[in-house]
Design a protein around this motif. Structure first.
Motif, PDB file in Angstrom:
ATOM      1  N   GLY A  62      -3.899  -3.251 -11.648  1.00  0.00           N
ATOM      2  CA  GLY A  62      -5.068  -2.649 -11.027  1.00  0.00           C
ATOM      3  C   GLY A  62      -4.733  -1.287 -10.453  1.00  0.00           C
ATOM      4  O   GLY A  62      -3.688  -0.726 -10.761  1.00  0.00           O
ATOM      5  N   THR A  63      -5.606  -0.794  -9.581  1.00  0.00           N
ATOM      6  CA  THR A  63      -5.366   0.513  -8.976  1.00  0.00           C
ATOM      7  C   THR A  63      -5.137   0.361  -7.468  1.00  0.00           C
ATOM      8  O   THR A  63      -5.542  -0.641  -6.867  1.00  0.00           O
ATOM      9  CB  THR A  63      -6.565   1.465  -9.179  1.00  0.00           C
ATOM     10  N   GLY A  64      -4.528   1.376  -6.898  1.00  0.00           N
ATOM     11  CA  GLY A  64      -4.345   1.395  -5.461  1.00  0.00           C
ATOM     12  C   GLY A  64      -5.668   1.398  -4.723  1.00  0.00           C
ATOM     13  O   GLY A  64      -5.781   0.848  -3.631  1.00  0.00           O
ATOM     14  N   ILE A  65      -6.681   2.019  -5.329  1.00  0.00           N
ATOM     15  CA  ILE A  65      -8.009   2.061  -4.707  1.00  0.00           C
ATOM     16  C   ILE A  65      -8.591   0.649  -4.623  1.00  0.00           C
ATOM     17  O   ILE A  65      -9.112   0.238  -3.586  1.00  0.00           O
ATOM     18  CB  ILE A  65      -8.946   3.012  -5.476  1.00  0.00           C
ATOM     19  N   GLU A  66      -8.470  -0.105  -5.716  1.00  0.00           N
ATOM     20  CA  GLU A  66      -8.939  -1.504  -5.707  1.00  0.00           C
ATOM     21  C   GLU A  66      -8.173  -2.309  -4.661  1.00  0.00           C
ATOM     22  O   GLU A  66      -8.754  -3.110  -3.923  1.00  0.00           O
ATOM     23  CB  GLU A  66      -8.738  -2.149  -7.086  1.00  0.00           C
ATOM     24  N   LEU A  67      -6.873  -2.082  -4.613  1.00  0.00           N
ATOM     25  CA  LEU A  67      -6.045  -2.799  -3.647  1.00  0.00           C
ATOM     26  C   LEU A  67      -6.454  -2.421  -2.221  1.00  0.00           C
ATOM     27  O   LEU A  67      -6.570  -3.291  -1.353  1.00  0.00           O
ATOM     28  CB  LEU A  67      -4.564  -2.495  -3.887  1.00  0.00           C
ATOM     29  N   CYS A  68      -6.694  -1.148  -1.977  1.00  0.00           N
ATOM     30  CA  CYS A  68      -7.137  -0.692  -0.659  1.00  0.00           C
ATOM     31  C   CYS A  68      -8.402  -1.433  -0.236  1.00  0.00           C
ATOM     32  O   CYS A  68      -8.497  -1.936   0.891  1.00  0.00           O
ATOM     33  CB  CYS A  68      -7.386   0.813  -0.692  1.00  0.00           C
ATOM     34  N   GLN A  69      -9.361  -1.533  -1.143  1.00  0.00           N
ATOM     35  CA  GLN A  69     -10.621  -2.207  -0.826  1.00  0.00           C
ATOM     36  C   GLN A  69     -10.390  -3.680  -0.489  1.00  0.00           C
ATOM     37  O   GLN A  69     -10.980  -4.222   0.445  1.00  0.00           O
ATOM     38  CB  GLN A  69     -11.602  -2.054  -1.992  1.00  0.00           C
ATOM     39  N   LYS A  70      -9.506  -4.331  -1.242  1.00  0.00           N
ATOM     40  CA  LYS A  70      -9.220  -5.747  -0.991  1.00  0.00           C
ATOM     41  C   LYS A  70      -8.467  -5.930   0.330  1.00  0.00           C
ATOM     42  O   LYS A  70      -8.739  -6.866   1.077  1.00  0.00           O
ATOM     43  CB  LYS A  70      -8.427  -6.337  -2.150  1.00  0.00           C
ATOM     44  N   LEU A  71      -7.532  -5.016   0.608  1.00  0.00           N
ATOM     45  CA  LEU A  71      -6.790  -5.099   1.866  1.00  0.00           C
ATOM     46  C   LEU A  71      -7.706  -4.855   3.058  1.00  0.00           C
ATOM     47  O   LEU A  71      -7.574  -5.501   4.099  1.00  0.00           O
ATOM     48  CB  LEU A  71      -5.640  -4.083   1.871  1.00  0.00           C
ATOM     49  N   ARG A  72      -8.650  -3.947   2.914  1.00  0.00           N
ATOM     50  CA  ARG A  72      -9.592  -3.647   4.005  1.00  0.00           C
ATOM     51  C   ARG A  72     -10.508  -4.844   4.274  1.00  0.00           C
ATOM     52  O   ARG A  72     -10.959  -5.039   5.393  1.00  0.00           O
ATOM     53  CB  ARG A  72     -10.434  -2.417   3.669  1.00  0.00           C
ATOM     54  N   THR A  73     -10.788  -5.639   3.227  1.00  0.00           N
ATOM     55  CA  THR A  73     -11.578  -6.853   3.417  1.00  0.00           C
ATOM     56  C   THR A  73     -10.772  -7.861   4.236  1.00  0.00           C
ATOM     57  O   THR A  73     -11.293  -8.499   5.148  1.00  0.00           O
ATOM     58  CB  THR A  73     -11.973  -7.456   2.054  1.00  0.00           C
ATOM     59  N   LEU A  74      -9.475  -7.973   3.899  1.00  0.00           N
ATOM     60  CA  LEU A  74      -8.594  -8.898   4.616  1.00  0.00           C
ATOM     61  C   LEU A  74      -8.334  -8.434   6.044  1.00  0.00           C
ATOM     62  O   LEU A  74      -8.358  -9.221   6.980  1.00  0.00           O
ATOM     63  CB  LEU A  74      -7.223  -8.972   3.914  1.00  0.00           C
ATOM     64  N   ARG A  75      -8.028  -7.151   6.200  1.00  0.00           N
ATOM     65  CA  ARG A  75      -7.633  -6.601   7.501  1.00  0.00           C
ATOM     66  C   ARG A  75      -8.296  -5.244   7.722  1.00  0.00           C
ATOM     67  O   ARG A  75      -7.699  -4.207   7.475  1.00  0.00           O
ATOM     68  CB  ARG A  75      -6.122  -6.436   7.570  1.00  0.00           C
ATOM     69  N   PRO A  76      -9.535  -5.256   8.188  1.00  0.00           N
ATOM     70  CA  PRO A  76     -10.253  -3.994   8.411  1.00  0.00           C
ATOM     71  C   PRO A  76      -9.521  -3.107   9.421  1.00  0.00           C
ATOM     72  O   PRO A  76      -8.914  -3.607  10.358  1.00  0.00           O
ATOM     73  CB  PRO A  76     -11.605  -4.439   8.974  1.00  0.00           C
ATOM     74  N   GLY A  77      -9.583  -1.814   9.183  1.00  0.00           N
ATOM     75  CA  GLY A  77      -9.040  -0.874  10.158  1.00  0.00           C
ATOM     76  C   GLY A  77      -7.578  -0.532  10.015  1.00  0.00           C
ATOM     77  O   GLY A  77      -7.075   0.333  10.720  1.00  0.00           O
ATOM     78  N   VAL A  78      -6.849  -1.192   9.106  1.00  0.00           N
ATOM     79  CA  VAL A  78      -5.440  -0.860   8.913  1.00  0.00           C
ATOM     80  C   VAL A  78      -5.361   0.400   8.050  1.00  0.00           C
ATOM     81  O   VAL A  78      -5.960   0.457   6.980  1.00  0.00           O
ATOM     82  CB  VAL A  78      -4.666  -2.027   8.255  1.00  0.00           C
ATOM     83  N   PRO A  79      -4.634   1.441   8.507  1.00  0.00           N
ATOM     84  CA  PRO A  79      -4.576   2.685   7.735  1.00  0.00           C
ATOM     85  C   PRO A  79      -3.874   2.515   6.391  1.00  0.00           C
ATOM     86  O   PRO A  79      -2.957   1.704   6.251  1.00  0.00           O
ATOM     87  CB  PRO A  79      -3.801   3.654   8.626  1.00  0.00           C
ATOM     88  N   VAL A  80      -4.328   3.331   5.430  1.00  0.00           N
ATOM     89  CA  VAL A  80      -3.794   3.297   4.068  1.00  0.00           C
ATOM     90  C   VAL A  80      -3.391   4.704   3.646  1.00  0.00           C
ATOM     91  O   VAL A  80      -4.167   5.653   3.766  1.00  0.00           O
ATOM     92  CB  VAL A  80      -4.838   2.752   3.073  1.00  0.00           C
ATOM     93  N   ILE A  81      -2.156   4.811   3.149  1.00  0.00           N
ATOM     94  CA  ILE A  81      -1.663   6.060   2.563  1.00  0.00           C
ATOM     95  C   ILE A  81      -1.450   5.808   1.079  1.00  0.00           C
ATOM     96  O   ILE A  81      -0.794   4.838   0.704  1.00  0.00           O
ATOM     97  CB  ILE A  81      -0.308   6.477   3.177  1.00  0.00           C
ATOM     98  N   TYR A  82      -1.993   6.680   0.244  1.00  0.00           N
ATOM     99  CA  TYR A  82      -1.654   6.639  -1.180  1.00  0.00           C
ATOM    100  C   TYR A  82      -0.409   7.497  -1.374  1.00  0.00           C
ATOM    101  O   TYR A  82      -0.286   8.577  -0.805  1.00  0.00           O
ATOM    102  CB  TYR A  82      -2.793   7.198  -2.042  1.00  0.00           C
ATOM    103  N   TYR A  83       0.498   6.992  -2.205  1.00  0.00           N
ATOM    104  CA  TYR A  83       1.737   7.707  -2.501  1.00  0.00           C
ATOM    105  C   TYR A  83       1.922   7.643  -4.003  1.00  0.00           C
ATOM    106  O   TYR A  83       2.254   6.593  -4.546  1.00  0.00           O
ATOM    107  CB  TYR A  83       2.903   7.039  -1.764  1.00  0.00           C
ATOM    108  N   SER A  84       1.642   8.736  -4.689  1.00  0.00           N
ATOM    109  CA  SER A  84       1.595   8.683  -6.146  1.00  0.00           C
ATOM    110  C   SER A  84       2.004  10.008  -6.763  1.00  0.00           C
ATOM    111  O   SER A  84       1.832  11.070  -6.168  1.00  0.00           O
ATOM    112  CB  SER A  84       0.168   8.343  -6.597  1.00  0.00           C
ATOM    113  N   ALA A  85       2.515   9.929  -7.981  1.00  0.00           N
ATOM    114  CA  ALA A  85       2.836  11.140  -8.739  1.00  0.00           C
ATOM    115  C   ALA A  85       1.586  11.686  -9.423  1.00  0.00           C
ATOM    116  O   ALA A  85       1.584  12.803  -9.921  1.00  0.00           O
ATOM    117  CB  ALA A  85       3.900  10.829  -9.789  1.00  0.00           C
ATOM    118  N   TYR A  86       0.530  10.885  -9.445  1.00  0.00           N
ATOM    119  CA  TYR A  86      -0.682  11.261 -10.161  1.00  0.00           C
ATOM    120  C   TYR A  86      -1.761  11.715  -9.185  1.00  0.00           C
ATOM    121  O   TYR A  86      -1.763  11.323  -8.037  1.00  0.00           O
ATOM    122  CB  TYR A  86      -1.212  10.072 -10.969  1.00  0.00           C
TER     123      TYR A  86
END
Length: 125
Positions: A62-86
């Motif tokens: 999947g994508t980090g964006i999809e993962l971010c959305q799922k993580l935010r559902t589990l734990r709202p408010g936790v900050p997310v940093i994308y770290y990618s070469a793309y």
């Protein structure tokens, strides 16, 4: 992971990247767990309360964006940093509009990583 500043989950499908990021953050006093896929990350996030997520944008399942959305559902408010070469400017803007707080494009110097991690963790309080 007692006596750590914060607990961080780093998700990247490249093992070398996970090892380098974990070492860098652990040297700064953070507790770090790593995962190589979206599924693995979600399993960890269900059981452990993290203070920050560092996500690759392209994962094998999947994508980090999809993962971010799922993580935010589990734990709202936790900050997310994308770290990618793309990611060109439009991709970065799009990712941050959908979900996420910061986007670091590889390669990034350790000082920049530390600054963004510290800033997001401080802003959370």
């Amino acid at each position: 992971m007692a006596h750590t500043k914060a607990r961080i989950l780093h998700v990247d499908d490249h093992q070398d990247t996970r090892l380098i990021m974990a070492a860098l953050l652990q040297d700064r006093g953070y507790g770090v767990l790593t995962a190589g896929s979206l599924g693995e990350a979600l399993e960890l996030a269900k059981d452990i309360s993290f203070d920050l997520y560092v996500l690759d944008v392209r994962l094998p399942d999947g994508t980090g964006i999809e993962l971010c959305q799922k993580l935010r559902t589990l734990r709202p408010g936790v900050p997310v940093i994308y770290y990618s070469a793309y990611g060109d400017a439009a991709e970065v803007d799009n990712a941050l509009k959908i979900c996420g707080d910061a986007y670091l494009k590889k390669p990034v110097c350790s000082a920049d990583i530390e600054e963004v991690v510290a800033r997001l963790l401080a802003g959370k309080k």
